[in-house]
Design a protein around this motif. Structure first.
Motif, PDB file in Angstrom:
ATOM      1  N   LEU A 187       0.821  -0.995  -0.046  1.00 30.64           N
ATOM      2  CA  LEU A 187       0.005   0.002  -0.063  1.00 30.64           C
ATOM      3  C   LEU A 187       0.827   1.311  -0.068  1.00 30.64           C
ATOM      4  N   PHE A 188       2.196   1.202  -0.162  1.00 29.46           N
ATOM      5  CA  PHE A 188       2.977   2.321  -0.333  1.00 29.46           C
ATOM      6  C   PHE A 188       3.124   2.618  -1.734  1.00 29.46           C
ATOM      7  N   ASP A 189       2.067   3.106  -2.262  1.00 33.21           N
ATOM      8  CA  ASP A 189       1.964   3.491  -3.714  1.00 33.21           C
ATOM      9  C   ASP A 189       1.772   4.980  -3.797  1.00 33.21           C
ATOM     10  N   GLU A 193      -5.336   5.766   6.078  1.00 35.29           N
ATOM     11  CA  GLU A 193      -5.922   4.744   4.820  1.00 35.29           C
ATOM     12  C   GLU A 193      -5.414   3.404   4.884  1.00 35.29           C
ATOM     13  N   ILE A 194      -4.058   3.309   5.146  1.00 34.33           N
ATOM     14  CA  ILE A 194      -3.437   1.978   5.124  1.00 34.33           C
ATOM     15  C   ILE A 194      -3.940   1.247   6.202  1.00 34.33           C
ATOM     16  N   ILE A 220      -6.066  -2.522   5.839  1.00 36.29           N
ATOM     17  CA  ILE A 220      -5.633  -3.996   6.342  1.00 36.29           C
ATOM     18  C   ILE A 220      -6.582  -4.327   7.358  1.00 36.29           C
ATOM     19  N   LEU A 221      -7.276  -3.451   7.851  1.00 35.77           N
ATOM     20  CA  LEU A 221      -8.541  -3.991   8.883  1.00 35.77           C
ATOM     21  C   LEU A 221      -9.756  -4.484   8.013  1.00 35.77           C
ATOM     22  N   VAL A 224      -3.433  -2.524  12.655  1.00 38.08           N
ATOM     23  CA  VAL A 224      -1.965  -2.147  12.843  1.00 38.08           C
ATOM     24  C   VAL A 224      -1.846  -0.804  13.659  1.00 38.08           C
ATOM     25  N   GLU A 225      -1.105  -0.603  14.309  1.00 36.95           N
ATOM     26  CA  GLU A 225      -0.725   0.659  14.986  1.00 36.95           C
ATOM     27  C   GLU A 225      -0.081   1.694  14.018  1.00 36.95           C
ATOM     28  N   ALA A 226      -0.619   2.840  13.984  1.00 37.99           N
ATOM     29  CA  ALA A 226       0.148   3.932  13.060  1.00 37.99           C
ATOM     30  C   ALA A 226       1.634   3.919  13.245  1.00 37.99           C
TER      31      ALA A 226
END
Length: 422
Positions: free
Chosen positions: A63-65, A72-73, A77-78, A85-87
């Motif tokens: 998602l590193f696009d 949003e990442i 993932i959720l 996933v923690e920010a």
């Protein structure tokens, strides 16, 4: 959740990019200490790091696009995995990749400017792969190259007094690492040493990192542990002028590219002390691009003009000119994105397909060579398409002889290569 790397970890307190975007890098599966990772490597060589990502991080990095921020990442993932996933962990990963030079942004731009500036300001092109792909010590390098000629794998020693019939005007040689393909180089370069009287070698090389321009020249002599290989500056300047395009806009691509460097090493090995030779180093990158657009290579005006300019410059030079292409063939297996290891049966089928392509090459038929690759969209990932096609056009359809075909015997990463003399 930090990636594994040979370099130090991220600096405390730094913040990663708000919308991280991966650069155009290589990604391939590796196994390390019994675990599977995705390795990231920069083919352009702006960072020496190889970062290994464990499976738990792959969806995040996918998602590193440049379109997703941290929140949003997290949401993506959720939705996909039902995990929170923690920010801070996403930011830590982005920060680490940014520090190692794998993300687009100000940090990488500063890194690239420094590396390119140093190279462009240097009077020579350093032997970037000495001490890694081959020995940095001249005596050790010469001993290695001598060994490549020894039978049964090698063709035998060079015969300095051999017959001069059928002089060699061009050579396709591999650019695979010497330790994997050294004898295949020797099978082609022995003919060059025995039956070619050229004092100027135009070397076409693959630009593995790709370029926005079809060709890239440099005026810089190529350093080797055996001494520098001089560039014919007059030829380069006249070629560039006749081509009517900026042939130096992508000169920085020469810095880390090995496809010409390995040929310079062999030419210096063959001719140092025997006769003075110069080179014209030409990096190429356009045949894959033409294929993607559904066009032929010569449809690109800059390609056609460069080839015309090359022919005119050779004719006007009064020099004895030969052409060399540093070019490998197929790249298959998990290392290159294929699903599974290459079986012996698949390797045999690969050889059949390669040899069919090489029939077009030995016929001197650039159009048939391109058609063979385009038929399946270059499914075998032939990285030597551009230099081979250019050589076939430059020689005007001269016939060739296949001297050696070989494959690396690794089911995870099979590369094929050949030596062809014309």
């Amino acid at each position: 959740m930090s990636p594994t790397s040979g370099r130090t970890g991220p600096t405390s307190g730094r913040t990663g990019p708000r919308r991280p975007r991966l650069r155009g890098i290589e990604a391939f599966p590796v196994e390390h200490e019994g675990e599977r990772f995705l390795a990231l490597r920069d083919p352009a060589g702006y960072t020496p790091s190889v970062v290994m990502l464990p499976g738990a991080l792959l969806e995040i990095v996918s998602l590193f696009d440049g379109r997703h921020d941290v929140a949003e990442i997290q949401q993506a993932i959720l939705r996909h995995k039902g995990e929170v996933v923690e920010a801070a962990r996403i930011e830590e990963l982005a920060q680490a990749l940014d520090q190692h030079g794998f993300l687009e942004g100000p940090a990488f731009e500063a890194r690239r400017a420094e590396v390119d500036g140093t190279f462009l300001a240097a009077p020579t092109r350093p032997a970037g792969h000495a001490g890694g792909a081959y020995p940095a010590d001249g005596a050790a390098l010469r001993a290695m190259l001598d060994g490549f000629f020894v039978p049964p794998e090698g063709p035998g020693p060079i015969d300095g007094g051999g017959a001069r019939a059928k002089p060699v005007c061009a050579l396709i040689a591999p650019h695979i690492d010497f330790h994997r393909g050294g004898p295949a180089y020797a099978w082609g370069y022995r003919d060059l040493a025995e039956r070619c009287d050229a004092d100027l070698f135009v070397i076409f090389g693959t630009c593995h990192a790709g370029m926005r321009h079809p060709f890239a020249l440099t005026r810089k002599p190529y350093e080797t542990p055996l001494g520098a290989v001089a560039v014919d500056l007059e030829f380069v300047e006249r070629l560039s002028t006749r081509a009517g395009q900026d042939c130096f806009a992508a000169e920085r691509a020469h810095r880390n590219e090995h496809s010409i460097e390995f040929q310079a090493v062999f030419l210096r090995y063959l001719f140092a002390g025997r006769r003075e030779v110069t080179i014209v180093p030409v990096l190429t990158s356009f045949v894959h691009e033409a294929m993607v657009r559904g066009r032929r290579p010569e449809d690109e005006r800059r390609v056609a003009r460069f080839l015309d300019a090359l022919g005119e410059t050779v004719a006007a030079s009064g020099r004895r000119v030969a052409f060399v292409a540093g070019a490998d063939l197929a790249h298959v297996g998990p290392r290159f994105g294929d699903a599974g290891p290459v079986s012996p049966q698949e390797a045999a089928r690969l050889a059949v397909a390669d040899r069919a392509m090489l029939e077009a090459v030995t016929a001197g038929d650039a159009d048939a060579f391109f058609d063979d690759a385009a038929r399946d969209g270059d499914a075998r990932r032939v990285c030597g398409l551009s230099p081979i096609w250019t050589l076939l056009r430059a020689t005007g359809g001269a016939p060739g002889v296949l001297r050696r075909y070989a494959q690396t015997p690794d089911p995870q990463c099979v590369v094929t290569f050949a030596s062809v003399v014309f």
